[in-house]
Each structure stands twice: as C-alpha cells, then as structure tokens.
Design an enzyme around this catalytic site. Sequence first.
Site, PDB file in Angstrom:
ATOM      1  N   ASP A   1     -12.053   5.428  -0.050  1.00 26.35           N
ATOM      2  CA  ASP A   1     -11.348   6.428   0.762  1.00 26.35           C
ATOM      3  C   ASP A   1     -12.338   7.462   1.293  1.00 26.35           C
ATOM      4  OD1 ASP A   1      -9.104   8.588   1.372  1.00 26.35           O
ATOM      5  OD2 ASP A   1      -8.023   6.761   0.867  1.00 26.35           O
ATOM      6  N   ASP A   2     -11.846   8.598   1.663  1.00 23.64           N
ATOM      7  CA  ASP A   2     -12.596   9.695   2.294  1.00 23.64           C
ATOM      8  C   ASP A   2     -13.852  10.064   1.494  1.00 23.64           C
ATOM      9  OD1 ASP A   2     -13.181  11.837   3.876  1.00 23.64           O
ATOM     10  OD2 ASP A   2     -11.288  12.890   3.547  1.00 23.64           O
TER      11      ASP A   2
ATOM     12  N   TRP B   1      -6.711   3.929   8.311  1.00 24.30           N
ATOM     13  CA  TRP B   1      -6.884   4.827   9.478  1.00 24.30           C
ATOM     14  C   TRP B   1      -6.009   6.048   9.242  1.00 24.30           C
ATOM     15  CZ3 TRP B   1      -8.089   2.956  14.956  1.00 24.30           C
ATOM     16  CH2 TRP B   1      -7.966   3.987  15.886  1.00 24.30           C
ATOM     17  N   ASP B   2      -6.656   7.167   8.999  1.00 25.16           N
ATOM     18  CA  ASP B   2      -5.945   8.390   8.628  1.00 25.16           C
ATOM     19  C   ASP B   2      -5.903   9.369   9.811  1.00 25.16           C
ATOM     20  OD1 ASP B   2      -4.709  10.248   6.986  1.00 25.16           O
ATOM     21  OD2 ASP B   2      -6.286  10.282   5.463  1.00 25.16           O
TER      22      ASP B   2
ATOM     23  N   ASP C   1       1.764  10.797   0.468  1.00 25.40           N
ATOM     24  CA  ASP C   1       0.774  11.257  -0.506  1.00 25.40           C
ATOM     25  C   ASP C   1       1.437  11.587  -1.837  1.00 25.40           C
ATOM     26  OD1 ASP C   1      -1.475  10.914   0.958  1.00 25.40           O
ATOM     27  OD2 ASP C   1      -1.717  13.010   1.538  1.00 25.40           O
TER      28      ASP C   1
HETATM   29  C1  DGJ Z   1      -4.650  11.964   3.435  1.00 26.60           C
HETATM   30  C2  DGJ Z   1      -4.211  10.622   2.946  1.00 26.60           C
HETATM   31  O1  DGJ Z   1      -2.834  10.523   2.965  1.00 26.60           O
HETATM   32  C3  DGJ Z   1      -4.769  10.398   1.545  1.00 26.60           C
HETATM   33  O2  DGJ Z   1      -4.307   9.174   1.042  1.00 26.60           O
HETATM   34  C4  DGJ Z   1      -6.265  10.427   1.609  1.00 26.60           C
HETATM   35  O3  DGJ Z   1      -6.738   9.344   2.357  1.00 26.60           O
HETATM   36  C5  DGJ Z   1      -6.740  11.754   2.197  1.00 26.60           C
HETATM   37  N1  DGJ Z   1      -6.098  12.037   3.446  1.00 26.60           N
HETATM   38  C6  DGJ Z   1      -8.216  11.735   2.393  1.00 26.60           C
HETATM   39  O4  DGJ Z   1      -8.668  12.845   3.029  1.00 26.60           O
END
Ligand code: DGJ
Length: 723
Positions: free
Chosen positions: A343-344, A459-460, A530
């Site tokens: 992830d990020d 892809w966020d 989330d």
């Molecule tokens: C928001 C996403 O919903 C999370 O799952 C995660 O990827 C964070 N962003 C990362 O910044």
Amino acid sequence: MRKYIALAIGLLSVASWHLAAQIIHVSTPNTSLVFQVQNNKVFQSYYGKHLDATTGIETMGNVFREAYPAFGDGGDKEVALIVTHADGTMATDLVYATHVQGMNGNIQSTTISLKDTKLPFYVDLHFNAYQSEGIIEQWVTIRHSEKGKVKLSQYASSTIGFMADAYYLTHFYGAWAREMHMTEEPLTRGIKSVETKRGIRTTEFENPSFFLGLNQPASEDNGEVVLGALAWPGNFRINFEVDNIEICQMTAGINPYTSDYNLKSGELFTTPRMILAYSDAGKNGASILMHRWARKYNLRDGDKIRPVVLNSWEGAYFDFDAKKLKSMMDGAAEMGVEMFVLDDGWFGNKYPRNNDKAGLGDWQVNKTKLPAGISDLINYAESKGMKFGIWLEPEMVNPASELAEKHPDWIIQRKNNREQLLQRNQLVLDLSNPKVQDFVFGALDDLIKQNPHIAYIKWDANRHIQNFGSTYLPADEQSHLWIDYAKGLESVFARFAQKYPDVILQDCSSGGGRVEYGSLKYAHEFWASDDTDPFERLFIQWGTNHVYPAIATAAHVTKSPNHQTGRETPLKFRFDVAMSGRMGIEMRPDDFTPKELIFAKQAVATYKKIRPVIEFGDLYRIQSPYDADGFASLNYVSADKSQAVWFVYSHEYHQRQEQNLFRVKGLIPNANYRITELNMDSPKASIPCNGKVLSGSLLMNRGIEMEIRKPMDSGVFLLTKVE
Ligand code: DGJ
C-alpha cells in the site's frame, strides 16, 4: 380507479390522440419500457412488469411525460434537457425522427432519434435490454449543426415515470468509514434529490443508486421494486418528482450543478449510462439481476476467481522497509495468501513518502526504504508462490513533491491568487488536460513496464475537488471541469484496462468513495470502506451488496481492537464477515498468536473452497442487521443450485431461551442437501444437524435452531446437494 388517470385525461386533449400511434417496446422477459409516438412527440407509455403484447396501449390515455422532456417545449415539470441554442434562444421542441431496434445476441438495442422542430439539434435515446439478466441500460447522445456553440445546462441520462399508489425510496448514504448505509422514506409531493457535488470521492456521502418500492415499502421478497444505478464517477443527481397527478418521475444523470457544457457543431455529448432492474419479487430479485448483469457486462473478468489478498496498509502504514515487508510476505504465504499488495508509502525520494504530507506525484521507488526496488519485492513474493500488487494515487499531488514543483499548472486550482485548500495535505491533478491524462496513465504504465510482474493495482483517491479552476480549460469553459475530469478519468481507466487486461484493478477512494458502475467497468473490485470493524462491515457490506456484487467487494480481516472503532471482535467473526465478500487480510501475520495463525490458515483454505459460490453465486438476504433482533444472515447459491454458503451473525446478546431459528433461501425445494459447518473455532457445532442431509424445503421453511447467541458470534455453513 386512480384519480390521476381521470386528471390526466382531463388535462390532455383526447381528441388529439386519433393519429395512429407508433409503439416502441423495449423489453426483457421480465420487464417492459414502452414508448409511443403521438403527433410526432415521443411519450413514455409504460414501465414495469413485462408485457406480452401492447395492443391498445395508445387508447388508454397518456399519463406519462415525454421520453426526453426539454425546456421550452411547453411542459411545466422537471426536464431532462436545458439548451441555449447558438442563436441565444432557449426553447427546444424534440419530435420523433426515426428509431431502430434490433437483437444482438443477448441484447435488444433500441435507438430513438429525436430532433428539434426548428434548429439542427438532435438527441438520440439509446437502450440496451439485456435479455437473460433482465436489465435495461439507457444513455443519451446529443449533437447539433447549429452555427456556433450550443450550451447544455441539463442533460439527463434517463427519465422514467412510475405509476403506483405510493412510492418508497431507499438510498445509500454515509461518510468516511461509514459508507452505504441504508434509509427508506416515503416520497411525498415535490422533488427529492440524491446527489453529490464533490467531483471525486463521489460515493462517500451518497451512492448513485436507489430502490424504489412501488405501492409499499420495498421488501426483500415481495412486491414491485425498481433498482437504479448510474454509471458515472463524477457528480451525479437522481431526482424523484412526485407530481400533481401522482406519477413519480425519476430523472438521473450528471449533476448539472455549475456544469454548463458548450457543445461545438458536430461534437457528440454522451451521457453516462443508467442501469435499471425491475422486480416483482422484491429487492432481492432486483439485486440478483443487477449482480448477474454486472459480473457479465460491467466488471473486468467477472467470471474469474479473485485471489486472496494481504494488503500492507493496516499492518504497516507508512512504516516499513524491505525486511518488514518480506517478513509480512513470509506470514502471508504461510497462510495461503495469493496476492501481496504493498500500500501507500513506497515512493518519493526528494520528498519521501513517510507520511501523508509529501511525495504524491513522484512515482519513483523510495531508495532508502526499498534500495533493491520493487522487483526485489516481486521476486520475493513470487518465490513464496504469491503475486504482487501495488498502491498508487495517480490523480493526486502533494505540494511537497517534485511534480508540484515542475508542473504547478497541472493542478486544479482557484485562480486570482486565492488560497489553495488542502485535504490530507494534497491537491488534485487536472484530468481535463490530455497531458495530465498521459501523465497519470504514464505513472502506471512506466511502473508496470519496469516491473512487468505487477499483477494488481490499488488506485486510490483521497480528496475531492474544492479548489475549482483549470489552467487548461479556456475561460468560457471552466464549467466543463466537473465533466471533463470524470471523462478524463474514464479514458485513463479504459487505456489502462486495454493495455493491461491481466492486471487486477481495485477502485479505492478514501475507502468506498468510488463505488459505482462507471469506474467499475474498468476494475475488478472496490475497497468498500476504511472501516474494517466486522460489526460495522455487516451494515456497510449489507448496503453495498444490494447494488454491487460480492465478487467486487473487498473485505479484509484486520487486527482487534479495530483501528477505526476500537471494538474488539473474535478472529472467527472477523473472518466470517470478510468471507461473505472478496476476502483478504490487512494485518501483520506475526500479530496472530500461533493458535490464531492455525485458524487463519484454515479459514483461508476454507474460503478458497467456497469462493466460487460466493463470487459467482446469487446472493439471498435473509435477515438484515438493521432488524431489531440483533442478527444478520445471508446466503449464496451457485447457478445450478447444487451448493450454497450460508452466513449467520449475532451482533447482540441473545438470552438462552430466545428462539433463533434461521432459514435459508434459493435452494431446490425437493432436493436434499448435506449441511456442514465451516470455519469452526471450537469442536462443538452451532447446529444439531451438522453433517446431516436435509431437504431444501425443510431448510427454507422449517429453519434450523442455532447456538449463535453472543455478540459477535457467527456461523458459516456449506450446503451441498446430494443425489
Ligand atoms: C485510503 C485507503 O482507503 C486506505 O486503504 C489506504 O490505502 C490509504 N488511503 C493509504 O493512504
């Protein structure tokens, strides 16, 4: 006799109906949408249960509105279209030009062409009727050859009238970490809007979908309901107008809010698609139709099993290096995970992404955290028998980034030196600009070219549009930004899907901010929220799966106490809730105790066995978590009804004597099924008849007593047809 019939007949001139009507019948085996041409105008005549024949429909009085009412055509209600023509006039009078209808395999396609009576201005209404799935999809194209630009101020995708004694609207509302909650309300006279004005993260507060219960509140299994969903990642508005003759008119499309659109001569304006499912067997019937259609036509690889994912976010957040990730991969592989997703936090060098304050836009691997690059991680994952996926947020930029330094003009911004408002320390790139579209596509393309074994992209998109203004669009087209942004996004999604057909794409936007069929056409799944607390997820997934299928609903097991809510829940409950969607894990495997690890391993193996039923089967909702009794229950049934997977959850305390009899749905009544409890965390089964054979009709009518009584207690049962 409904009073509106009389009223309508009184309002319209019966004498004018003598001309032979032309009937256009859009239909599937379960639903019909009928139009008639009367005095050159096209009116809706019917929407609802399938009509075997339409004989005489033109003699019944015309209570519905025109198929595409336009401002200035004499009507006094909600319109689908508002136009300022090139000569500055605002009246539009659409009449029938022609129509074509034909069958293309499973799809009956219909185009009704309308034209203005005085100006070279044209509107085509398009309908695809999916026969096996019982879905009608509608969209509209608009063009002209006037001398100069035409301004569109309203441009609905669909407008349909419903006729019933009463209307009950269910819509899906929420917030960050609380998406897709449901509420139902009776519609009274006036207009009720379900809409967003945020541009991005459009489905966080409202979803562009609804159920309309006709005559009675929508029930799961009885009565007439309409399920609608707009396929559009941008601003949407769905209006329900109950008018003076008690018709309920649904008008859905792009939200026209500050979105005047100039259309050049010869240019084509295409609206998003509106998807409609009609059911006379309640909401559940409509959901099944929508899910089947989505898996076949509106989801990438809807017929392919999804891998079990371990996502690094809640296990590591920004705090990782290669060693930590590899140790997570060791544990993931041991549990049977098939896809490790980083992830990020993996990118940025001048502005390293060690928190959410810097680095967005600089999609180069961070050399301090990951000196051997992404390929080292991919190789490691593959050596453990897993595939590798990675997170990007390619539409966004931190002011603290090389990208912001180099291309400040690519950022959506308020002009005249106004302050730029930040959310999560970030700004939005201007996807109306083709150069920015190339950059966004290039960020993914370069990364995959350098690391061709990347198998999954998350892809966020973690903010919405606030600083309204584009340096790319000319001054007189600033109001195009909302629409051109969404179209730019769709075109990048399409390029990506075309070039990388085998790379799984997850739509995410601060959780469930991008859960709609426009984006989903190019994706395999979405991150539903989330909020990973399984109690909260009962509600979020319940709402989500009314419209969107389980195969696309990413649901991850996370640590207890939950990071969002602080609630403690048993590991079994966490797995049992995640298993009802596309199950994954989002915690450090070494946070499991040895005993928990054994359970997790078994749960992953169990999920792999039952996932074809969950991912491809029909969903039956049995007991809503919203009901006062503190239970929830649902089951999936395979297409041939030979297997079913049944989930039962208790989310409150139920005293010992309390009757808790659960029934299942969707089986073959006169077939026999063996019932086996799965995913048990104790030797004692929750049902007296575990392993026994019971008839489908007993299971569906008599029900089974279950020892599922404590808060956050749950059971998963497999039903297998025996010959
Ligand atoms: C928001 C996403 O919903 C999370 O799952 C995660 O990827 C964070 N962003 C990362 O910044």
